[in-house]
Scaffold this motif. Structure first.
Motif, short mmCIF file in Angstrom:
data_model
loop_
_atom_site.label_atom_id
_atom_site.label_comp_id
_atom_site.label_asym_id
_atom_site.label_seq_id
_atom_site.Cartn_x
_atom_site.Cartn_y
_atom_site.Cartn_z
N ALA A 273 -14.50 43.92 14.28
CA ALA A 273 -14.08 44.55 13.03
C ALA A 273 -13.20 43.61 12.22
CB ALA A 273 -13.34 45.85 13.32
N VAL A 274 -12.41 42.79 12.94
CA VAL A 274 -11.57 41.82 12.23
C VAL A 274 -12.45 40.80 11.52
CG1 VAL A 274 -9.74 40.11 12.46
CG2 VAL A 274 -9.70 42.17 13.88
N ARG A 275 -13.51 40.34 12.17
CA ARG A 275 -14.42 39.40 11.54
C ARG A 275 -15.12 40.04 10.34
NH1 ARG A 275 -17.93 34.85 13.51
NH2 ARG A 275 -19.52 34.57 11.88
N GLU A 276 -15.51 41.30 10.48
CA GLU A 276 -16.21 41.96 9.38
C GLU A 276 -15.36 41.97 8.13
OE1 GLU A 276 -19.02 43.60 7.11
OE2 GLU A 276 -19.28 42.74 9.11
N GLN A 277 -14.05 42.20 8.26
CA GLN A 277 -13.18 42.17 7.09
C GLN A 277 -12.94 40.74 6.62
OE1 GLN A 277 -9.62 44.53 7.41
NE2 GLN A 277 -8.60 43.49 5.70
N LEU A 278 -12.79 39.80 7.56
CA LEU A 278 -12.42 38.44 7.20
C LEU A 278 -13.62 37.63 6.69
CD1 LEU A 278 -10.05 36.27 9.40
CD2 LEU A 278 -11.88 35.25 8.05
N VAL A 279 -14.77 37.74 7.38
CA VAL A 279 -15.96 36.96 7.03
C VAL A 279 -16.98 37.79 6.28
CG1 VAL A 279 -17.83 35.50 7.92
CG2 VAL A 279 -15.59 35.49 9.05
N GLY A 280 -17.22 39.01 6.77
CA GLY A 280 -18.16 39.91 6.11
C GLY A 280 -19.60 39.46 6.18
N ASP A 281 -20.02 38.93 7.34
CA ASP A 281 -21.39 38.43 7.45
C ASP A 281 -22.34 39.39 8.15
OD1 ASP A 281 -20.11 38.07 9.86
OD2 ASP A 281 -20.89 36.06 10.23
N GLY A 282 -21.96 40.67 8.25
CA GLY A 282 -22.88 41.68 8.73
C GLY A 282 -23.14 41.63 10.22
N PRO A 283 -24.25 42.22 10.66
CA PRO A 283 -24.53 42.30 12.10
C PRO A 283 -24.89 40.94 12.68
CG PRO A 283 -26.39 43.14 10.84
CD PRO A 283 -25.28 42.90 9.86
N PRO A 284 -24.79 40.78 14.00
CA PRO A 284 -25.16 39.51 14.62
C PRO A 284 -26.65 39.23 14.52
CG PRO A 284 -24.68 41.17 16.28
CD PRO A 284 -24.29 41.77 14.97
N ARG A 285 -27.02 37.97 14.76
CA ARG A 285 -28.41 37.55 14.74
C ARG A 285 -29.05 37.86 16.09
NH1 ARG A 285 -31.84 32.92 16.08
NH2 ARG A 285 -30.30 32.52 17.71
#
Length: 392
Positions: A163-175
């Protein structure tokens, strides 16, 4: 004294917490699950991981439950022919300053957890971090329980779906990689003596491979069989039947198949990773471990990279709280290229080294067979050796 919050109580999060505590900071770990624990099976620890564990003060605790490996074996999965092997004793240990080992994830996690408790880290379960706010010289972690935790630093070590990455990077779900892995752990007492070895053995076939090695102080054998089947849906730990697994690897050579047939309580994962990104830092917030650079298993470096992150953060954040943003930017710069290269290498190994078929597989075998032990050590030196930053 700086107060550091760590989102996530897995291997990466506890390593970060321990690194911060050993640097003299007050540390709080916020874990989503009610209890601190680790699931899964075996993981491999190259010398770079032991350099990091030593810096974190838990090398001996991990080594006490690890199995030290004499060689990495690469086998033709269909014929059973030995293609190549990289020795991991003698000159390897001298060159890289540490051994190569395998360990159960739970044993590594327990060593880090005990280290955190001994260092006075505050461990809070049932606190899933959902985001953060920043103001002035503080960052506040927000949790699903509605609590707010202010501090000077927040490290997001909350995994692949951070969730921290989603706010910081915002690159959606993993590949989703399209690779499905089947995992099992069996008692070593059930394994025929002739099939036991202090080795990580990989059997490579067309579009699949099978790996096995001892864990738990030699009491168990870890089995992991992977098929490049184009899977497009995430699966995490779903049970699989023995018949299902055996049917997926019908081409496997006799010796390896005997081990596969011993497996039970199989579980399935579909492997995922993310493309490397340039920025893991936002003011007083940084990412570490799988939240920063999730990678496929093929380079056996996911946990190793997380441990290195923890040491880097512990070293760099020995600073005045006012200097935290600048130090986190330096951390980002120090770790970005190495972890990106490892992520890309893991992808390459999965497609070009482990799974080729036909003429491509024959070319691979000829190339590997032509390498000396020193050649193979040279090939992994950038990865298995301690980085200049970690060794300082």
């Amino acid at each position: 004294m700086t107060h550091t919050l760590v989102a996530g109580g897995g291997i990466g999060g506890l390593a970060v917490a321990l690194g911060q505590a050993r640097s003299g900071h007050r540390v709080t770990v916020l874990e989503s699950r009610p209890e601190f624990g680790e699931i899964g099976a075996g993981i491999q620890l190259a010398p770079n991981a032991f350099h990091a564990l030593d810096a974190l003060g838990v090398r001996d605790a991990v080594a006490g439950r690890a199995d030290f490996i004499d060689e990495l074996r690469f086998m033709d999965g269909t014929t059973g022919r030995r293609v190549a092997a990289m020795p991991l004793t003698g000159g390897y240990r001298t060159r890289f300053g540490n051994p190569y080992a395998v360990v159960h994830r739970a044993d590594l996690h327990r060593a880090l957890l005990d280290g955190c408790r001994d260092a006075g880290v505050r461990l809070l379960g049932g606190q899933r971090v959902t985001g953060y706010e920043q103001s002035g010289g503080q960052v506040t972690a927000l949790t699903a329980a509605g609590d707010r935790f202010p501090a000077e630093v927040l490290v997001g070590a909350d995994g692949l779906r951070s969730a921290v990455r989603e706010q910081l990077v915002g690159d959606g779900p993993p590949r989703i990689s399209g690779h499905t892995i089947y995992r099992s752990v069996i008692p070593m007492s059930e394994v025929p003596e002739r099939l036991r070895a202090r080795a990580v053995t990989l059997w490579a076939g067309p579009g699949w491979h099978f790996v096995h090695y001892p864990i738990g102080g030699g009491d168990y054998l870890n089995l992991a069989a992977t098929r490049d089947d184009g899977a497009r849906r995430e699966i995490t730990g779903t049970p699989a039947t023995r018949a299902q697994v055996l049917a997926e690897f019908g081409e496997l050579a006799d010796s390896a198949r005997q081990l596969l047939e011993l497996g039970r309580d199989w579980r399935i994962w579909v492997l995922c990773d993310r493309d490397p990104v340039d920025t893991w830092v936002d003011g007083r917030v940084a990412l570490a471990g799988d939240a920063a650079h999730p990678m496929l298993q093929y380079a056996a470096q996911g946990a190793c990279m997380a441990l290195e992150d923890a040491v880097a953060l512990g070293t760099l954040l020995r600073c005045d709280p006012a200097d935290v943003p600048q130090r986190l930017e330096k951390y980002n710069g120090v770790r970005r290229e190495r972890t990106a290269r490892t992520t890309r290498t893991a992808r390459w190994m999965g497609s070009e080294l482990y799974h080729p078929a036909g003429p491509c597989a024959a070319e691979r075998d000829a190339l590997l067979a032509g390498h000396s032990a020193e050649d193979l050590h040279d090939a992994v030196s950038w990865l298995h050796g301690a980085t200049d930053f970690i060794s300082t």
